[in-house]
Each structure stands twice: as C-alpha cells, then as structure tokens.
Design a protein around this motif. Structure first.
Motif, PDB file in Angstrom:
ATOM      1  N   ARG A  90       1.569 -83.894 -18.025  1.00 24.31           N
ATOM      2  CA  ARG A  90       1.284 -83.219 -16.746  1.00 24.31           C
ATOM      3  C   ARG A  90      -0.201 -82.885 -16.599  1.00 24.31           C
ATOM      4  NH1 ARG A  90       5.337 -80.639 -19.041  1.00 24.31           N
ATOM      5  NH2 ARG A  90       4.122 -78.720 -19.294  1.00 24.31           N
ATOM      6  N   SER A  91      -1.064 -83.691 -17.166  1.00 30.03           N
ATOM      7  CA  SER A  91      -2.497 -83.447 -17.058  1.00 30.03           C
ATOM      8  C   SER A  91      -2.983 -83.684 -15.632  1.00 30.03           C
ATOM      9  CB  SER A  91      -3.254 -84.372 -18.011  1.00 30.03           C
ATOM     10  OG  SER A  91      -4.610 -84.455 -17.659  1.00 30.03           O
ATOM     11  N   VAL A  92      -3.935 -82.852 -15.196  1.00 30.01           N
ATOM     12  CA  VAL A  92      -4.551 -83.047 -13.889  1.00 30.01           C
ATOM     13  C   VAL A  92      -5.940 -83.684 -14.022  1.00 30.01           C
ATOM     14  CG1 VAL A  92      -3.269 -81.157 -12.829  1.00 30.01           C
ATOM     15  CG2 VAL A  92      -5.510 -80.694 -13.853  1.00 30.01           C
ATOM     16  N   PHE A  93      -6.348 -84.054 -15.231  1.00 31.94           N
ATOM     17  CA  PHE A  93      -7.640 -84.717 -15.410  1.00 31.94           C
ATOM     18  C   PHE A  93      -7.813 -85.907 -14.456  1.00 31.94           C
ATOM     19  CE2 PHE A  93      -8.034 -82.662 -19.649  1.00 31.94           C
ATOM     20  CZ  PHE A  93      -9.342 -82.213 -19.542  1.00 31.94           C
ATOM     21  N   PRO A  94      -6.847 -86.852 -14.400  1.00 22.14           N
ATOM     22  CA  PRO A  94      -7.059 -88.020 -13.533  1.00 22.14           C
ATOM     23  C   PRO A  94      -7.202 -87.658 -12.060  1.00 22.14           C
ATOM     24  CG  PRO A  94      -5.310 -88.450 -15.121  1.00 22.14           C
ATOM     25  CD  PRO A  94      -5.608 -86.984 -15.206  1.00 22.14           C
TER      26      PRO A  94
END
Length: 245
Positions: free
Chosen positions: A148-152
């Motif tokens: 659930r990373s929001v980096f991209p």
C-alpha cells in the motif's frame, strides 16, 4: 551530471542496486571493486568514510545513491538512526532533517529509502519530502518493500524521476534464494522490457550479483545503470567537462 552515461540497445534491460554500503570496509570495497560499473551502489549517510567511499565508487565507474532513513512501523524499536524522516513531524522539521542527510556528501544522482514502511503510506508527510527532492533534481528509488505504498502515486503527481524495484532479491540471503529471484528478474525484463532488482551488502549478495552479471550478455540481456530506469539522462563525459568549464 552524476549519473553514469550508457548507450542503449534494444535488448531487455536489467538494473541492480546494492544498498547498505559504507558501514563495513570489506563489503564496501568488495562491491566497489568486484561488481560491474553498471551496478548502482547505495550508501548509508552515517558512514565515517562516506566521501572517500563515494569517490572510490565513482572512480570505478559506478553511479551512486544516498539512503534516507524513513520511519518504519514499530519505531523506535526498529531504530533507523539519527534524522529519520517521520510521519509525526512537521514538514519544516522533516525538511531540516533532509538537509542534514543530503549534506553529508556529494556525488549522488538520486536517493533511496532505508526502511520507511510507515512513511510510505502517508502522502501528507511524504509529499513535501518528495517535492523537496524533486526541486533538487534528485531521482528517487523505492525498494518496493511496503504494501500500500504511495511512493509511486506521489512521484507521478510531482512528475519526478522515480523507479520502484521489481524484487528485493536477498530477503533470504542464501545463494539459492538470490539466484531464483535473479531468474525472476530475467523473466520480468523479457515481459516488460526492463527490470530493477535491489539487494543488501551481504557477501553472498555481492558474490551472486558478480556471477550472474557475467552471464547476462550471452543470455541476451543488457545490464544498465539504475538511472536509465528512472528516466535520468546522464551527461556524457564530454558534456560533463563542458559544464565544468
């Protein structure tokens, strides 16, 4: 200017990043001296010999990343060191810490996360950090370790040079496990045209990377610097000299 120039071909592209460098002399020098110059090397900001190591890496042809400690879950039980970038801090305090980290050395063309599973899910805290990096002209590489990373999405919104690893190859630091993950990178490169793998500075990781990269050319793959997968256009040595003049 700090990215490694590389002439592209139409072969499937694979990039490797080796992180955690700068803490142990033997492992750091092994990675610098034994790995092909196309392998990107990533250094911790706390190394006592950071400037010397980065100079040696660049003299050997490697491009370099700087690791940024970011808040994991269960912090501070998982200690990521001084100046960790945190979800609970104000944007101003994270910016102050970021300046300290980035000011430890020069010669890096981009940064990557060290830990950061909690920060990776908080766009409110992450956005100003990523924007500050973009304004400095730095690429960002995410190891892909947190769900659930929001980096991209944050990087896309900011239109910054960004790449996410397809595989952390040494989550189990054994030769067999690393080899299986490297074969998976080959399959991804065939399918998608490119693939990015990251590993830590374990002796077995450096050994397996060296053996595997020796096989890529006759297998029909192209080993490329990680800058290529984030859309960084490196200056050629001639252009670099012209800038210096």
């Amino acid at each position: 200017a700090y990215a490694r120039p590389h002439k592209e071909t139409d072969k499937p592209k694979i990039s490797l990043i080796v992180g955690g460098l700068g803490l142990k002399y033997s492992l750091t020098t092994q990675a610098i001296n034994e790995l092909p110059p196309e392998v990107t090397l990533s250094f911790v900001p706390y190394s006592k010999n950071l400037n010397s190591y980065i100079k040696k890496a660049r003299d050997a042809g490697h491009e370099v990343l700087l690791e940024l400690p970011m808040e994991p879950y269960d912090y501070p039980n998982v200690d990521t060191g001084p100046e960790t970038l945190m979800t609970s801090l104000t944007p101003e305090e994270n910016e102050r810490r970021l300046k300290i980290l980035l000011g430890q050395t020069t010669g890096y063309f981009g940064v990557t996360n060290y830990q950061g599973a909690k920060l990776a899910t908080d766009s409110r805290a992450l956005g100003p950090i990523m924007d500050s990096l973009r304004k400095r002209g730095l690429a960002f590489y995410y190891d892909g370790g947190a769900p659930r990373s929001v980096f991209p999405s944050v990087a896309e919104d900011l239109h910054m040079n960004f790449a996410e690893a397809d595989r952390i190859v040494d989550t189990r630091p054994t030769a067999d496990s690393i080899d299986r993950n490297l074969l998976h990178l080959e399959a991804l490169a065939l399918q998608n045209g490119q693939a990015l793998g990251v590993g830590f500075a374990y002796p077995v990781t450096v050994d397996q990377f060296k053996s595997w990269t020796d096989t890529l050319e006759y297998k029909g793959y192209e080993l490329v610097p990680a800058s290529q997968l984030a859309g960084v256009n490196a200056l050629t040595p001639l252009q670099d000299g012209a800038v210096g003049e």
